[in-house]
Design an enzyme around this catalytic site. Sequence first.
Site, PDB file in Angstrom:
ATOM      1  N   CYS A  59      71.065  57.714  65.988  1.00 28.49           N
ATOM      2  CA  CYS A  59      70.922  56.653  64.983  1.00 28.49           C
ATOM      3  C   CYS A  59      71.850  56.853  63.783  1.00 28.49           C
ATOM      4  CB  CYS A  59      69.471  56.543  64.519  1.00 28.49           C
ATOM      5  SG  CYS A  59      68.748  58.104  63.999  1.00 28.49           S
ATOM      6  N   HIS A 110      65.164  58.990  61.762  1.00 27.96           N
ATOM      7  CA  HIS A 110      65.811  57.700  62.005  1.00 27.96           C
ATOM      8  C   HIS A 110      66.583  57.191  60.784  1.00 27.96           C
ATOM      9  CE1 HIS A 110      66.683  54.032  64.059  1.00 27.96           C
ATOM     10  NE2 HIS A 110      66.089  53.299  63.135  1.00 27.96           N
ATOM     11  N   ASN A 146      69.361  47.557  62.106  1.00 25.80           N
ATOM     12  CA  ASN A 146      68.626  48.664  62.718  1.00 25.80           C
ATOM     13  C   ASN A 146      68.944  48.753  64.209  1.00 25.80           C
ATOM     14  OD1 ASN A 146      66.696  50.531  63.607  1.00 25.80           O
ATOM     15  ND2 ASN A 146      65.156  49.794  62.159  1.00 25.80           N
TER      16      ASN A 146
END
Length: 261
Positions: free
Chosen positions: A14, A121, A136
């Site tokens: 991420c 994350h 995202n």
Amino acid sequence: MEYIFHEKQVGMLCAQHCLNALLQGPYFNPVDLAEIARGLDESEKQQMADGGVLSRAFQHCFSEPSSNYDDSGYFSIQVLQKALEIWNLELVPFNSSDAISRQARDDPSSVKAFICNFKLHWFTIRKLGHSWFDLNSMKSGPELISDTYLSLFLTTLQHEGYSVFVVSGNLPVCEADRKLHLIPRENLIQKKRPNANSSQGPIDRDLQMALEESRRLYEVEDSNTSPPSRATVPVATPDADEIRRLRLKFLEKPGPSSSQR
């Protein structure tokens, strides 16, 4: 919105997805970020060695795994900050006393982007054109955020435990920002009516129609005026090979004697 760069989540990458969404291009991969992380590790060890190789801090530094990355693909805030130095970008805590943080708290829409982190994350919220998008990587694609909802969204994220950082500096030019500047914000408002006969989402249809209308208006303007219109002026977009060359050159420079924690 095919010209908005968006990487879907792969493993624990991420941080890579977050940086590439912010910069709107495939500028970083796991190898690049691992090189930055190893460089930070070496700087930290050197700093500890300056205090004596027999010191408890030095022994602890060598016995513990890296705090900057691991085999899963996770990278620390220090790695993201170091990576963004190439573009003279800085991550400033949203709740800090820094001027840009105060500005962002007073009016979140007055800045260009935010990076958010919760545990392992990372994800980006960025303004493209006149509109804000949640980029995202855990989601299937970019999600439009209204200016009025942006402040509430950031507050909600903090209540959920997220750390929010303001991106300070000038982001590189990108195709999505250039194209979305042609589209009025109201044309991007997502309609709630379902359309079972089309696989194209309502935002995409509105976006395409608005783009076509904007181009038509610019063409009419071009035919009535002698100087070239804004639509005909070429806009430079970043070259990935050139960015990679500059990044490698940057990483070869001696790093600072300490890293931010």
